[in-house]
Design a protein around this motif. Structure first.
Motif, PDB file in Angstrom:
ATOM      1  N   GLY A 222      15.765  27.424  15.423  1.00 30.94           N
ATOM      2  CA  GLY A 222      17.007  26.781  15.795  1.00 30.94           C
ATOM      3  C   GLY A 222      17.602  25.903  14.708  1.00 30.94           C
ATOM      4  N   GLU A 223      17.065  25.989  13.495  1.00 28.72           N
ATOM      5  CA  GLU A 223      17.552  25.163  12.388  1.00 28.72           C
ATOM      6  C   GLU A 223      18.721  25.858  11.681  1.00 28.72           C
ATOM      7  OE1 GLU A 223      13.159  23.328  11.235  1.00 28.72           O
ATOM      8  OE2 GLU A 223      13.849  25.238  10.381  1.00 28.72           O
ATOM      9  N   ILE A 224      19.719  25.079  11.307  1.00 31.57           N
ATOM     10  CA  ILE A 224      20.878  25.627  10.604  1.00 31.57           C
ATOM     11  C   ILE A 224      20.450  26.119   9.223  1.00 31.57           C
ATOM     12  CG2 ILE A 224      23.103  25.043   9.559  1.00 31.57           C
ATOM     13  CD1 ILE A 224      23.558  23.089  11.854  1.00 31.57           C
ATOM     14  N   ILE A 225      20.866  27.340   8.889  1.00 30.91           N
ATOM     15  CA  ILE A 225      20.453  27.919   7.600  1.00 30.91           C
ATOM     16  C   ILE A 225      21.658  28.251   6.707  1.00 30.91           C
ATOM     17  CG2 ILE A 225      18.284  28.854   8.481  1.00 30.91           C
ATOM     18  CD1 ILE A 225      19.691  31.597   8.681  1.00 30.91           C
ATOM     19  N   ALA A 226      22.868  27.889   7.143  1.00 32.28           N
ATOM     20  CA  ALA A 226      24.051  28.135   6.316  1.00 32.28           C
ATOM     21  C   ALA A 226      25.127  27.123   6.685  1.00 32.28           C
ATOM     22  CB  ALA A 226      24.569  29.560   6.506  1.00 32.28           C
ATOM     23  N   TYR A 227      25.951  26.803   5.705  1.00 31.83           N
ATOM     24  CA  TYR A 227      27.059  25.872   5.925  1.00 31.83           C
ATOM     25  C   TYR A 227      28.377  26.629   5.837  1.00 31.83           C
ATOM     26  CZ  TYR A 227      26.878  25.954   0.777  1.00 31.83           C
ATOM     27  OH  TYR A 227      26.836  26.345  -0.535  1.00 31.83           O
ATOM     28  N   LEU A 228      29.454  25.982   6.275  1.00 27.30           N
ATOM     29  CA  LEU A 228      30.754  26.635   6.249  1.00 27.30           C
ATOM     30  C   LEU A 228      31.222  26.848   4.817  1.00 27.30           C
ATOM     31  CD1 LEU A 228      32.268  24.737   9.240  1.00 27.30           C
ATOM     32  CD2 LEU A 228      32.336  27.212   9.022  1.00 27.30           C
ATOM     33  N   HIS A 229      31.778  27.999   4.569  1.00 29.72           N
ATOM     34  CA  HIS A 229      32.253  28.330   3.222  1.00 29.72           C
ATOM     35  C   HIS A 229      33.399  27.388   2.835  1.00 29.72           C
ATOM     36  CE1 HIS A 229      33.926  30.590  -0.148  1.00 29.72           C
ATOM     37  NE2 HIS A 229      32.791  31.270  -0.182  1.00 29.72           N
ATOM     38  N   PRO A 230      33.413  26.887   1.605  1.00 31.14           N
ATOM     39  CA  PRO A 230      34.462  25.935   1.192  1.00 31.14           C
ATOM     40  C   PRO A 230      35.878  26.471   1.372  1.00 31.14           C
ATOM     41  CG  PRO A 230      32.692  25.988  -0.427  1.00 31.14           C
ATOM     42  CD  PRO A 230      32.395  27.076   0.552  1.00 31.14           C
ATOM     43  N   GLU A 231      36.069  27.778   1.232  1.00 33.93           N
ATOM     44  CA  GLU A 231      37.410  28.337   1.376  1.00 33.93           C
ATOM     45  C   GLU A 231      37.930  28.261   2.806  1.00 33.93           C
ATOM     46  OE1 GLU A 231      37.679  32.270  -0.181  1.00 33.93           O
ATOM     47  OE2 GLU A 231      36.935  31.717  -2.176  1.00 33.93           O
ATOM     48  N   LEU A 232      37.029  28.053   3.757  1.00 34.47           N
ATOM     49  CA  LEU A 232      37.438  27.981   5.160  1.00 34.47           C
ATOM     50  C   LEU A 232      37.812  26.561   5.580  1.00 34.47           C
ATOM     51  CD1 LEU A 232      37.739  29.777   7.691  1.00 34.47           C
ATOM     52  CD2 LEU A 232      35.391  29.171   8.282  1.00 34.47           C
ATOM     53  N   ILE A 233      37.258  25.573   4.890  1.00 39.73           N
ATOM     54  CA  ILE A 233      37.522  24.182   5.256  1.00 39.73           C
ATOM     55  C   ILE A 233      39.008  23.873   5.063  1.00 39.73           C
ATOM     56  CG2 ILE A 233      36.965  21.777   4.762  1.00 39.73           C
ATOM     57  CD1 ILE A 233      34.692  23.373   6.021  1.00 39.73           C
ATOM     58  N   PRO A 245      34.965  35.196   3.706  1.00 39.91           N
ATOM     59  CA  PRO A 245      33.718  34.430   3.752  1.00 39.91           C
ATOM     60  C   PRO A 245      33.831  33.267   4.727  1.00 39.91           C
ATOM     61  CG  PRO A 245      34.939  33.935   1.746  1.00 39.91           C
ATOM     62  CD  PRO A 245      35.657  35.067   2.408  1.00 39.91           C
ATOM     63  N   ILE A 246      32.815  33.101   5.594  1.00 41.69           N
ATOM     64  CA  ILE A 246      32.853  31.997   6.555  1.00 41.69           C
ATOM     65  C   ILE A 246      31.643  31.069   6.448  1.00 41.69           C
ATOM     66  CG2 ILE A 246      34.415  33.102   8.189  1.00 41.69           C
ATOM     67  CD1 ILE A 246      32.011  33.943   9.849  1.00 41.69           C
ATOM     68  N   PHE A 247      30.483  31.596   6.018  1.00 46.36           N
ATOM     69  CA  PHE A 247      29.295  30.756   5.852  1.00 46.36           C
ATOM     70  C   PHE A 247      28.638  31.066   4.509  1.00 46.36           C
ATOM     71  CE2 PHE A 247      29.510  31.135  10.560  1.00 46.36           C
ATOM     72  CZ  PHE A 247      29.591  29.784  10.883  1.00 46.36           C
ATOM     73  N   VAL A 248      27.885  30.081   4.011  1.00 45.16           N
ATOM     74  CA  VAL A 248      27.121  30.251   2.781  1.00 45.16           C
ATOM     75  C   VAL A 248      25.693  29.773   3.019  1.00 45.16           C
ATOM     76  CG1 VAL A 248      26.962  29.753   0.308  1.00 45.16           C
ATOM     77  CG2 VAL A 248      29.200  29.751   1.436  1.00 45.16           C
ATOM     78  N   GLU A 249      24.704  30.615   2.677  1.00 49.10           N
ATOM     79  CA  GLU A 249      23.306  30.216   2.763  1.00 49.10           C
ATOM     80  C   GLU A 249      22.912  29.427   1.515  1.00 49.10           C
ATOM     81  OE1 GLU A 249      21.344  33.948   3.281  1.00 49.10           O
ATOM     82  OE2 GLU A 249      21.690  33.980   5.456  1.00 49.10           O
ATOM     83  N   ALA A 250      21.779  28.763   1.578  1.00 48.65           N
ATOM     84  CA  ALA A 250      21.341  27.910   0.467  1.00 48.65           C
ATOM     85  C   ALA A 250      21.170  28.690  -0.833  1.00 48.65           C
ATOM     86  CB  ALA A 250      20.039  27.198   0.836  1.00 48.65           C
ATOM     87  N   ASN A 251      20.819  29.949  -0.723  1.00 47.65           N
ATOM     88  CA  ASN A 251      20.627  30.770  -1.923  1.00 47.65           C
ATOM     89  C   ASN A 251      21.930  31.363  -2.456  1.00 47.65           C
ATOM     90  OD1 ASN A 251      21.208  32.752  -0.074  1.00 47.65           O
ATOM     91  ND2 ASN A 251      19.212  33.770  -0.171  1.00 47.65           N
ATOM     92  N   GLY A 252      23.049  30.995  -1.823  1.00 46.07           N
ATOM     93  CA  GLY A 252      24.350  31.488  -2.256  1.00 46.07           C
ATOM     94  C   GLY A 252      24.821  32.725  -1.542  1.00 46.07           C
ATOM     95  N   ASN A 253      23.985  33.302  -0.705  1.00 49.45           N
ATOM     96  CA  ASN A 253      24.396  34.488   0.048  1.00 49.45           C
ATOM     97  C   ASN A 253      25.557  34.140   0.977  1.00 49.45           C
ATOM     98  OD1 ASN A 253      24.067  37.254   1.073  1.00 49.45           O
ATOM     99  ND2 ASN A 253      23.413  36.233   2.958  1.00 49.45           N
ATOM    100  N   ILE A 254      26.585  34.970   0.952  1.00 52.89           N
ATOM    101  CA  ILE A 254      27.785  34.712   1.742  1.00 52.89           C
ATOM    102  C   ILE A 254      27.763  35.548   3.020  1.00 52.89           C
ATOM    103  CG2 ILE A 254      30.297  34.969   1.803  1.00 52.89           C
ATOM    104  CD1 ILE A 254      30.334  34.373  -1.181  1.00 52.89           C
ATOM    105  N   ILE A 255      28.056  34.904   4.127  1.00 49.86           N
ATOM    106  CA  ILE A 255      28.187  35.580   5.418  1.00 49.86           C
ATOM    107  C   ILE A 255      29.676  35.711   5.701  1.00 49.86           C
ATOM    108  CG2 ILE A 255      27.708  35.436   7.895  1.00 49.86           C
ATOM    109  CD1 ILE A 255      25.258  33.722   7.156  1.00 49.86           C
ATOM    110  N   ARG A 256      30.100  36.933   5.984  1.00 49.52           N
ATOM    111  CA  ARG A 256      31.524  37.214   6.109  1.00 49.52           C
ATOM    112  C   ARG A 256      31.946  37.498   7.550  1.00 49.52           C
ATOM    113  NH1 ARG A 256      33.782  37.935   1.112  1.00 49.52           N
ATOM    114  NH2 ARG A 256      32.290  38.108  -0.610  1.00 49.52           N
ATOM    115  N   TYR A 257      33.213  37.331   7.780  1.00 48.27           N
ATOM    116  CA  TYR A 257      33.815  37.667   9.069  1.00 48.27           C
ATOM    117  C   TYR A 257      34.010  39.177   9.115  1.00 48.27           C
ATOM    118  CZ  TYR A 257      37.256  37.596  12.900  1.00 48.27           C
ATOM    119  OH  TYR A 257      37.931  37.800  14.080  1.00 48.27           O
TER     120      TYR A 257
END
Length: 303
Positions: A222-233, A245-257
Protein backbone atom coordinates in the motif's frame (compact mmCIF):
# COMPACT_ATOMS: atom_id res chain seq x y z
CA UNK A 1 -41.82 37.90 0.17
CA UNK A 2 -40.75 35.33 2.74
CA UNK A 3 -37.75 35.90 4.95
CA UNK A 4 -34.73 34.38 3.27
CA UNK A 5 -31.65 33.56 5.29
CA UNK A 6 -28.42 32.21 3.83
CA UNK A 7 -25.89 30.15 5.77
CA UNK A 8 -22.30 31.12 4.96
CA UNK A 9 -19.86 28.52 6.31
CA UNK A 10 -16.11 29.06 6.51
CA UNK A 11 -13.54 26.71 7.99
CA UNK A 12 -15.40 23.46 7.45
CA UNK A 13 -11.81 22.27 7.21
CA UNK A 14 -9.74 23.83 9.96
CA UNK A 15 -6.56 24.31 7.93
CA UNK A 16 -8.32 26.33 5.21
CA UNK A 17 -7.98 29.70 6.88
CA UNK A 18 -8.67 32.34 4.22
CA UNK A 19 -12.46 32.26 4.30
CA UNK A 20 -12.57 32.17 8.14
CA UNK A 21 -10.30 35.22 8.25
CA UNK A 22 -12.54 37.08 5.80
CA UNK A 23 -15.76 36.16 7.62
CA UNK A 24 -14.21 37.21 10.94
CA UNK A 25 -13.26 40.59 9.48
CA UNK A 26 -16.75 40.96 8.04
CA UNK A 27 -18.33 40.24 11.43
CA UNK A 28 -16.48 43.26 12.80
CA UNK A 29 -17.21 45.42 9.75
CA UNK A 30 -20.58 44.51 8.15
CA UNK A 31 -19.97 46.82 5.20
CA UNK A 32 -16.94 44.78 4.14
CA UNK A 33 -19.03 42.28 2.13
CA UNK A 34 -22.09 43.33 0.15
CA UNK A 35 -24.77 40.70 0.78
CA UNK A 36 -27.46 42.57 -1.18
CA UNK A 37 -29.55 43.15 1.93
CA UNK A 38 -30.11 39.50 2.76
CA UNK A 39 -30.04 38.01 6.24
CA UNK A 40 -26.87 35.95 6.55
CA UNK A 41 -25.67 33.58 9.26
CA UNK A 42 -21.87 33.47 9.01
CA UNK A 43 -20.35 30.60 10.98
CA UNK A 44 -17.01 28.92 11.53
CA UNK A 45 -17.61 25.29 10.69
CA UNK A 46 -14.94 23.44 12.63
CA UNK A 47 -13.64 25.79 15.31
CA UNK A 48 -11.63 23.22 17.26
CA UNK A 49 -9.78 22.10 14.15
CA UNK A 50 -9.31 25.72 13.07
CA UNK A 51 -7.75 26.59 16.43
CA UNK A 52 -5.02 24.02 15.84
CA UNK A 53 -4.87 24.45 12.03
CA UNK A 54 -5.87 20.86 11.29
CA UNK A 55 -8.30 19.65 8.65
CA UNK A 56 -10.33 17.91 11.36
CA UNK A 57 -9.94 16.28 14.76
CA UNK A 58 -11.68 12.91 14.49
CA UNK A 59 -13.36 12.77 11.10
CA UNK A 60 -13.86 15.03 8.10
CA UNK A 61 -16.68 17.45 8.97
CA UNK A 62 -17.57 17.70 5.29
CA UNK A 63 -18.32 13.98 5.27
CA UNK A 64 -20.29 14.01 8.55
CA UNK A 65 -23.73 15.11 7.35
CA UNK A 66 -25.10 11.78 6.16
CA UNK A 67 -28.46 10.84 7.63
CA UNK A 68 -26.86 7.77 9.22
CA UNK A 69 -24.34 9.86 11.16
CA UNK A 70 -26.79 12.59 12.05
CA UNK A 71 -29.28 10.12 13.55
CA UNK A 72 -27.03 7.48 15.15
CA UNK A 73 -26.81 8.47 18.83
CA UNK A 74 -24.03 5.92 19.42
CA UNK A 75 -21.63 8.02 17.29
CA UNK A 76 -20.28 10.98 19.23
CA UNK A 77 -17.17 12.08 17.34
CA UNK A 78 -16.62 15.82 17.64
CA UNK A 79 -17.30 16.49 13.96
CA UNK A 80 -20.53 14.50 14.02
CA UNK A 81 -21.70 16.45 17.06
CA UNK A 82 -20.80 19.67 15.27
CA UNK A 83 -22.73 18.59 12.18
CA UNK A 84 -25.77 17.95 14.35
CA UNK A 85 -25.37 21.38 15.98
CA UNK A 86 -25.28 23.14 12.63
CA UNK A 87 -28.33 21.31 11.29
CA UNK A 88 -30.21 21.77 14.56
CA UNK A 89 -29.62 25.52 14.56
CA UNK A 90 -29.42 26.47 10.88
CA UNK A 91 -31.10 23.59 9.05
CA UNK A 92 -34.42 24.28 7.30
CA UNK A 93 -36.26 23.08 10.40
CA UNK A 94 -33.76 24.54 12.88
CA UNK A 95 -34.10 27.28 15.45
CA UNK A 96 -32.50 29.82 13.08
CA UNK A 97 -33.42 28.30 9.71
CA UNK A 98 -31.56 28.91 6.47
CA UNK A 99 -32.75 27.95 3.01
CA UNK A 100 -29.42 28.19 1.17
CA UNK A 101 -25.95 27.10 2.34
CA UNK A 102 -22.70 28.34 0.80
CA UNK A 103 -19.66 26.38 1.97
CA UNK A 104 -16.35 28.24 1.45
CA UNK A 105 -13.21 26.21 0.80
CA UNK A 106 -9.68 26.53 -0.53
CA UNK A 107 -7.51 23.94 -2.24
CA UNK A 108 -3.80 23.28 -2.73
CA UNK A 109 -4.55 22.25 -6.34
CA UNK A 110 -4.25 24.74 -9.20
CA UNK A 111 -8.02 24.91 -9.60
CA UNK A 112 -8.49 28.67 -9.74
CA UNK A 113 -12.02 29.53 -8.64
CA UNK A 114 -14.77 26.97 -9.12
CA UNK A 115 -18.09 25.73 -7.78
CA UNK A 116 -18.77 22.21 -6.58
CA UNK A 117 -22.19 20.57 -6.64
CA UNK A 118 -23.10 17.24 -5.08
CA UNK A 119 -25.80 15.68 -7.20
CA UNK A 120 -28.42 17.23 -9.45
CA UNK A 121 -30.86 19.08 -7.21
CA UNK A 122 -32.70 21.59 -9.42
CA UNK A 123 -32.20 24.61 -7.12
CA UNK A 124 -28.46 23.93 -6.91
CA UNK A 125 -28.21 23.71 -10.69
CA UNK A 126 -30.14 26.95 -11.12
CA UNK A 127 -27.98 28.94 -8.70
CA UNK A 128 -24.77 27.54 -10.15
CA UNK A 129 -25.97 28.43 -13.67
CA UNK A 130 -26.51 32.07 -12.80
CA UNK A 131 -23.16 32.35 -11.02
CA UNK A 132 -21.34 30.64 -13.87
CA UNK A 133 -23.00 32.95 -16.39
CA UNK A 134 -21.81 35.95 -14.36
CA UNK A 135 -18.25 34.82 -13.59
CA UNK A 136 -17.47 32.15 -16.16
CA UNK A 137 -16.09 29.78 -13.53
CA UNK A 138 -16.20 25.98 -13.93
CA UNK A 139 -18.65 23.76 -12.09
CA UNK A 140 -17.51 20.37 -10.80
CA UNK A 141 -20.42 17.95 -10.39
CA UNK A 142 -19.33 15.41 -7.80
CA UNK A 143 -21.65 12.44 -8.05
CA UNK A 144 -21.55 8.65 -8.35
CA UNK A 145 -18.82 8.33 -5.73
CA UNK A 146 -20.02 5.94 -3.04
CA UNK A 147 -16.77 6.31 -1.09
CA UNK A 148 -17.51 9.95 -0.34
CA UNK A 149 -20.82 11.18 1.02
CA UNK A 150 -22.32 13.22 3.84
CA UNK A 151 -21.41 16.66 2.51
CA UNK A 152 -22.50 19.74 4.45
CA UNK A 153 -24.55 21.49 1.78
CA UNK A 154 -26.71 18.41 1.25
CA UNK A 155 -28.45 19.14 4.56
CA UNK A 156 -29.93 22.36 3.14
CA UNK A 157 -32.58 22.70 0.39
CA UNK A 158 -30.08 24.52 -1.81
CA UNK A 159 -26.33 24.68 -1.45
CA UNK A 160 -23.04 24.89 -3.24
CA UNK A 161 -19.34 24.78 -2.44
CA UNK A 162 -16.88 27.47 -3.45
CA UNK A 163 -13.33 26.21 -4.08
CA UNK A 164 -10.40 28.59 -4.61
CA UNK A 165 -6.75 27.77 -5.12
CA UNK A 166 -3.96 27.14 -5.16
CA UNK A 167 -2.96 28.04 -1.64
CA UNK A 168 -0.98 26.03 0.94
CA UNK A 169 -2.90 24.85 3.97
CA UNK A 170 -2.71 27.27 6.88
CA UNK A 171 -1.58 30.24 4.79
CA UNK A 172 -3.39 33.53 4.22
CA UNK A 173 -3.13 34.55 0.56
CA UNK A 174 -4.30 37.84 -0.93
CA UNK A 175 -5.77 36.51 -4.17
CA UNK A 176 -7.70 33.75 -2.40
CA UNK A 177 -9.23 36.30 -0.03
CA UNK A 178 -10.16 38.63 -2.90
CA UNK A 179 -11.66 35.81 -4.94
CA UNK A 180 -13.65 34.53 -1.97
CA UNK A 181 -15.10 37.98 -1.31
CA UNK A 182 -15.98 38.50 -4.97
CA UNK A 183 -17.74 35.13 -5.33
CA UNK A 184 -19.71 35.67 -2.12
CA UNK A 185 -20.92 39.03 -3.38
CA UNK A 186 -21.83 37.64 -6.81
CA UNK A 187 -23.79 34.82 -5.15
CA UNK A 188 -25.93 37.31 -3.26
CA UNK A 189 -26.21 39.64 -6.24
CA UNK A 190 -27.52 36.81 -8.40
CA UNK A 191 -29.97 35.66 -5.72
CA UNK A 192 -31.28 39.23 -5.48
CA UNK A 193 -31.72 39.45 -9.26
CA UNK A 194 -33.52 36.11 -9.39
CA UNK A 195 -35.82 37.14 -6.56
CA UNK A 196 -36.72 40.43 -8.26
CA UNK A 197 -37.07 38.84 -11.69
CA UNK A 198 -34.51 41.21 -13.14
CA UNK A 199 -32.39 38.67 -14.96
CA UNK A 200 -33.03 36.05 -17.59
CA UNK A 201 -31.93 32.44 -17.13
CA UNK A 202 -28.77 31.48 -19.00
CA UNK A 203 -29.16 29.12 -21.94
CA UNK A 204 -26.96 26.43 -20.50
CA UNK A 205 -24.75 25.17 -17.70
CA UNK A 206 -21.31 23.73 -18.36
CA UNK A 207 -20.51 20.95 -15.89
CA UNK A 208 -17.46 18.82 -15.34
CA UNK A 209 -19.16 15.60 -14.27
CA UNK A 210 -17.20 13.32 -11.95
CA UNK A 211 -16.32 10.00 -13.56
CA UNK A 212 -13.88 8.50 -11.06
CA UNK A 213 -10.80 9.23 -8.98
CA UNK A 214 -7.26 7.91 -9.52
CA UNK A 215 -4.95 6.87 -6.70
CA UNK A 216 -1.18 7.02 -6.76
CA UNK A 217 0.49 3.79 -7.92
CA UNK A 218 1.19 1.60 -4.89
CA UNK A 219 3.04 -1.60 -4.07
CA UNK A 220 1.58 -4.65 -2.38
CA UNK A 221 2.08 -2.98 1.03
CA UNK A 222 0.00 0.00 0.00
CA UNK A 223 3.01 2.32 -0.21
CA UNK A 224 3.13 5.00 -2.91
CA UNK A 225 5.71 4.11 -5.55
CA UNK A 226 5.29 7.01 -8.01
CA UNK A 227 4.63 10.73 -7.91
CA UNK A 228 2.66 12.93 -10.29
CA UNK A 229 4.52 13.84 -13.45
CA UNK A 230 5.68 17.50 -13.42
CA UNK A 231 3.96 18.18 -16.75
CA UNK A 232 0.60 17.39 -15.14
CA UNK A 233 0.95 19.74 -12.18
CA UNK A 234 -1.09 22.88 -12.72
CA UNK A 235 -3.16 21.31 -15.51
CA UNK A 236 -6.49 21.09 -13.69
CA UNK A 237 -9.37 21.55 -16.18
CA UNK A 238 -7.14 20.55 -19.14
CA UNK A 239 -8.08 17.28 -20.92
CA UNK A 240 -5.78 14.29 -20.78
CA UNK A 241 -4.74 12.74 -24.06
CA UNK A 242 -3.68 9.18 -24.71
CA UNK A 243 -0.03 8.43 -23.81
CA UNK A 244 0.29 11.62 -21.75
CA UNK A 245 2.67 11.07 -18.79
CA UNK A 246 0.83 11.14 -15.45
CA UNK A 247 3.14 9.44 -12.91
CA UNK A 248 6.88 8.97 -12.49
CA UNK A 249 8.54 6.16 -10.51
CA UNK A 250 11.72 6.72 -8.51
CA UNK A 251 13.81 5.10 -11.23
CA UNK A 252 12.42 7.53 -13.82
CA UNK A 253 9.97 5.11 -15.38
CA UNK A 254 6.98 7.03 -16.69
CA UNK A 255 3.41 5.80 -16.28
CA UNK A 256 1.16 7.10 -19.02
CA UNK A 257 -2.53 7.72 -19.50
CA UNK A 258 -3.64 4.88 -21.74
CA UNK A 259 -7.33 5.56 -22.25
CA UNK A 260 -8.97 6.83 -25.42
CA UNK A 261 -11.43 9.08 -23.53
CA UNK A 262 -10.06 12.60 -23.12
CA UNK A 263 -11.19 13.02 -19.51
CA UNK A 264 -10.40 16.19 -17.58
CA UNK A 265 -8.54 16.04 -14.24
CA UNK A 266 -9.38 18.21 -11.25
CA UNK A 267 -7.95 18.44 -7.73
CA UNK A 268 -4.58 17.29 -9.05
CA UNK A 269 -2.25 16.61 -6.11
CA UNK A 270 -4.67 18.08 -3.56
CA UNK A 271 -2.81 17.71 -0.26
CA UNK A 272 -5.82 16.73 1.82
CA UNK A 273 -6.80 13.95 -0.58
CA UNK A 274 -3.65 11.94 0.10
CA UNK A 275 -5.47 10.33 3.03
CA UNK A 276 -8.38 9.50 0.73
CA UNK A 277 -6.08 7.75 -1.77
CA UNK A 278 -6.81 10.27 -4.49
CA UNK A 279 -4.12 11.70 -6.74
CA UNK A 280 -6.69 13.39 -9.00
CA UNK A 281 -10.31 13.10 -10.02
CA UNK A 282 -11.36 12.67 -13.63
CA UNK A 283 -14.33 14.46 -15.13
CA UNK A 284 -16.21 14.73 -18.39
CA UNK A 285 -17.18 18.17 -19.69
CA UNK A 286 -20.86 18.40 -20.60
CA UNK A 287 -23.14 21.17 -21.82
CA UNK A 288 -26.57 21.04 -20.22
CA UNK A 289 -29.54 23.10 -21.36
CA UNK A 290 -31.02 25.22 -18.60
CA UNK A 291 -34.32 23.71 -17.48
CA UNK A 292 -37.25 25.85 -16.24
CA UNK A 293 -37.83 23.42 -13.36
CA UNK A 294 -34.43 24.42 -11.96
CA UNK A 295 -35.51 28.04 -11.63
CA UNK A 296 -38.96 27.08 -10.34
CA UNK A 297 -37.38 25.11 -7.48
CA UNK A 298 -35.03 27.98 -6.60
CA UNK A 299 -37.82 30.54 -6.72
CA UNK A 300 -39.88 28.44 -4.32
CA UNK A 301 -37.01 28.69 -1.82
CA UNK A 302 -36.15 32.36 -2.14
CA UNK A 303 -39.70 33.70 -2.52
Amino acid sequence: MCELQVLLVAGTHGNEINAPWLIDQWSNNPSLIDVSGFSVAGVLGNRKAFNCCRRYLERDLNRSFSSALLTDSSINDYEVLRARELVSQYGPDGTDPCQIAIDLHSTTACMGSSLVLYGRRPADLALASFIQASLGIPVYLHEADNSQKGFLVESWPCGLVVEIGPVPQGLLEANVIRQTKMIIEVCFEEIAKIRSGNNSPPNHLIVHRHIRSIDFPRNSNGEIIAYLHPELIGKDWYPLSKDMPIFVEANGNIIRYLEDDCLIPVFINEASYMEKNIAMSLTKRELWSFKPVWLNELNELIG
